[in-house]
Design an enzyme around this catalytic site. Structure first.
Site, PDB file in Angstrom:
ATOM      1  N   GLU A 241     -22.487  33.079  66.434  1.00 20.26           N
ATOM      2  CA  GLU A 241     -22.756  34.493  66.175  1.00 20.26           C
ATOM      3  C   GLU A 241     -24.190  34.615  65.653  1.00 20.26           C
ATOM      4  O   GLU A 241     -24.516  34.082  64.595  1.00 20.26           O
ATOM      5  CB  GLU A 241     -21.781  35.043  65.129  1.00 20.26           C
ATOM      6  CG  GLU A 241     -22.077  36.481  64.733  1.00 20.26           C
ATOM      7  CD  GLU A 241     -21.428  36.875  63.409  1.00 20.26           C
ATOM      8  OE1 GLU A 241     -21.109  38.058  63.234  1.00 20.26           O
ATOM      9  OE2 GLU A 241     -21.257  35.994  62.533  1.00 20.26           O
TER      10      GLU A 241
ATOM     11  N   ASP B 168     -19.719  31.220  62.570  1.00 23.72           N
ATOM     12  CA  ASP B 168     -20.069  32.459  61.883  1.00 23.72           C
ATOM     13  C   ASP B 168     -21.520  32.411  61.419  1.00 23.72           C
ATOM     14  O   ASP B 168     -21.990  31.393  60.902  1.00 23.72           O
ATOM     15  CB  ASP B 168     -19.131  32.631  60.677  1.00 23.72           C
ATOM     16  CG  ASP B 168     -19.309  33.946  59.963  1.00 23.72           C
ATOM     17  OD1 ASP B 168     -19.093  34.989  60.599  1.00 23.72           O
ATOM     18  OD2 ASP B 168     -19.676  33.923  58.773  1.00 23.72           O
TER      19      ASP B 168
ATOM     20  N   ASP C 184       3.348  39.300  62.068  1.00 29.59           N
ATOM     21  CA  ASP C 184       3.899  38.803  60.802  1.00 29.59           C
ATOM     22  C   ASP C 184       5.321  38.309  61.027  1.00 29.59           C
ATOM     23  O   ASP C 184       6.192  39.076  61.444  1.00 29.59           O
ATOM     24  CB  ASP C 184       3.867  39.926  59.762  1.00 29.59           C
ATOM     25  CG  ASP C 184       4.602  39.565  58.476  1.00 29.59           C
ATOM     26  OD1 ASP C 184       4.674  38.361  58.159  1.00 29.59           O
ATOM     27  OD2 ASP C 184       5.091  40.488  57.791  1.00 29.59           O
TER      28      ASP C 184
END
Length: 556
Positions: free
Chosen positions: A286, A218, A39
């Protein structure tokens, strides 16, 4: 061993980065979960500038590419896997300019950039779905999977959501059900519609034009549903794979109609045709299909026709005995044909391998062993952020859970937050150097002891042993592109060869704590002295300590 990268504009991609169109074959891909990596703006959530800032660290690992989990505009119901704009960066992660700087920084260091492409479904906040649900006769009315209720008002099929309950949600605007394989806020796109296919291919083209080197696709076998809306049959008790979660009824069905439909092959050929227009662009899919991993990997990755490689969840399970691993890998090698597998032992969806396979073992030995094993199999290995440090699964208390999957099935299933906690960078910091503010998930106290900058100082750390092994591996082409043959060996050992263009490397792993001696008749071996491992070789005899490995050149 590394310095922090600047966040300014970097030089263009080196010319040599695209010389080998097969660069992906055996490359090490480093998966980054951006929310939890680094971050830089103090909001407790990782961002793209945070990836750029740590690019020298990533390059120091000896990996070949990075794969970023989704950073697209999203309401974050499923943390970016619910996309509301495929062609922009969510403000919490930065801007398109930040993405360009990150990509340039990676290319300057010889790293390829792959991004997650989530096209089986969108967010219900996507403009496409807002239009689709507005009426039954609008321009996008057929862009999602809509169906009428049965006469008694129940859903049109018995299909189930992976996240629990029916895969259908009633919509009062259209007075129809829409399909969702995941959250109700993640409606499935209708791939039977040619306009949908064109739209998602256009989204892929947008990022290819921006310089990405490929995609992780995905749920690649979820794109199509059965157009006749037939019910899935049940699985009998002896048909259920050992990986089925008994707390989730999803595993009780044979999912032959709600996913893995034959029409998917034609779409994957269209996707490959697009990638082939961009030299060196690649793809890894995937596959979520119990019992069909080999068959689908073979057909989905058929050479030069469809996607380049695919991975399943067969090594992302609690099972990890040497016979189990050998069976899974051998079945893949024997059945994959011209295709190519990808292997991972950890990712953002499963418990970290340090806990799942390494519970009760010495992590200083186990962690480098498992990463070396994954990188030695025939296929392309994926290394999940923190795996290079030997991180274990974090215990996130219920009141701090973020994952809707875990919240739904708590306490029998605690969800995926424990593998998604922030990356530890420094030891003496409340948030391990990830952020100056409270992070979106708590840092596991034990992870601070394994912080990257701390391990960087110790030449014998898990991190530096992994770096040394990956660097050694780069100099042995059979380890990346070679064929693979198992050799019978005792106990919890795995022995196999990797052969390429007349050169053969033998790999021997001992997954047990106890010493093991292996005699291989008819082979003469020369120790290759792989860094970090102390297995000894005398002629055709290999002596391995507990959780140890040895690598040798086969002379005859």
């Amino acid at each position: 061993m590394f310095e922090e990268a600047e966040t300014g504009q970097e030089a263009d991609m080196p010319a040599n980065i695209i010389k080998d169109p097969d660069w992906w074959r055996g490359a090490v891909i480093y998966q980054i979960y951006p929310r939890s990596f680094n971050d830089t703006n103090g909001d407790g959530i990782g961002d793209l500038n945070g990836v750029t800032e740590r690019m020298d660290y990533i390059a120091s690992l000896g990996v070949d590419a990075i794969w970023l989990s989704p950073f697209f505009t999203s309401p974050m119901d499923d943390f970016g896997y619910d996309v509301s704009d495929y062609e922009d960066v969510d403000p919490m992660f930065g801007t398109l300019a930040d993405f360009d700087r990150m990509t340039s920084a990676a290319h300057k260091r010889g790293l390829k950039v792959m991004i997650d492409l989530v096209i089986s479904h969108t967010s219900d906040q996507h403009p496409w779905f807002k239009e689709s649900r507005s009426s039954k006769d609008n321009a996008k009315a057929d862009w999602y999977v809509w169906a009428d209720a049965k006469p008694d008002g129940t859903p049109p099929t018995n299909w189930l959501s992976i996240f629990g309950g029916p895969a259908w949600e009633w919509d009062s605007r259209r007075c129809q059900y829409y399909m969702h394989n995941f959250l109700t806020s993640q409606p499935d796109l209708n791939f039977h519609n040619a306009e949908v296919q064109s739209a998602v291919l256009s989204a892929a083209r947008f990022w290819l034009d921006r310089g990405v080197d490929g995609f992780r696709l995905d749920t690649v076998n979820f794109y199509f549903h059965d157009a006749e809306f037939r019910d899935n049959p049940p699985l009998s008790a002896d048909e259920m794979p050992s990986t089925v979660d008994p707390t989730n009824p999803y595993g009780y069905q044979d999912h032959i109609y709600d996913k893995t439909r034959p029409e998917n092959l034609e779409f994957l050929e269209k996707f490959r045709a697009l990638l082939d227009k961009y030299p060196g662009a690649t793809s890894v899919g995937e596959i979520g299909a119990d019992g069909q991993a080999v068959e689908l990997t073979a057909s989905y990755t058929e050479e030069n026709r469809r996607i380049h490689m695919a991975y399943s969840f067969d090594l992302l399970t609690p099972q990890h005995s040497a016979p189990y691993i050998r069976r899974i890998v051998e079945e893949m090698n024997e059945g994959i044909g011209s295709g190519w597998a990808s292997w991972a032992l950890s990712n953002h969806d499963v418990n970290r391998v340090g806990s799942r396979w390494g519970d009760g073992l010495d992590l200083q030995k186990f962690a480098p062993l498992e990463t070396a094993l994954c990188a030695s199999l025939r296929g392309t290995p994926c290394l999940y952020q923190g795996e290079e440090l030997g991180l274990t699964q974090a215990d996130v208390p219920f009141e701090k859970l973020q994952d809707p999957y875990g919240i739904r099935f708590w306490p029998e299933y605690k969800g995926r937050d424990g593998c998604r906690t922030p990356m530890p960078w420094v030891k003496d910091n409340a948030h391990a150097g990830f952020s100056e503010e409270d992070p979106w998930l708590p840092v596991a106290p034990e992870h601070r002891e394994q912080a990257a900058f701390e391990q960087d100082k110790d030449p014998n750390s898990i991190l530096n042993r992994n770096r040394a092994f990956y660097a050694w591996r780069q100099n042995h082409v059979p380890m990346k592109k070679g064929d693979m043959t198992f050799i019978d060996s005792p106990g919890e050992t795995l022995v196999f060869t990797r052969s390429h263009k007349g050169e053969t490397v033998l790999c021997a792993f001992n997954l047990a704590n106890t010493e093991e001696t292996i005699t291989l008749s008819g082979l003469q071996l020369e120790n290759l002295n792989a860094p970090g491992f102390s297995g000894s070789i005398d002629g055709s005899t290999i002596s391995l300590g507990g959780l140890d490995a040895a690598f040798a050149r086969v002379l005859s």
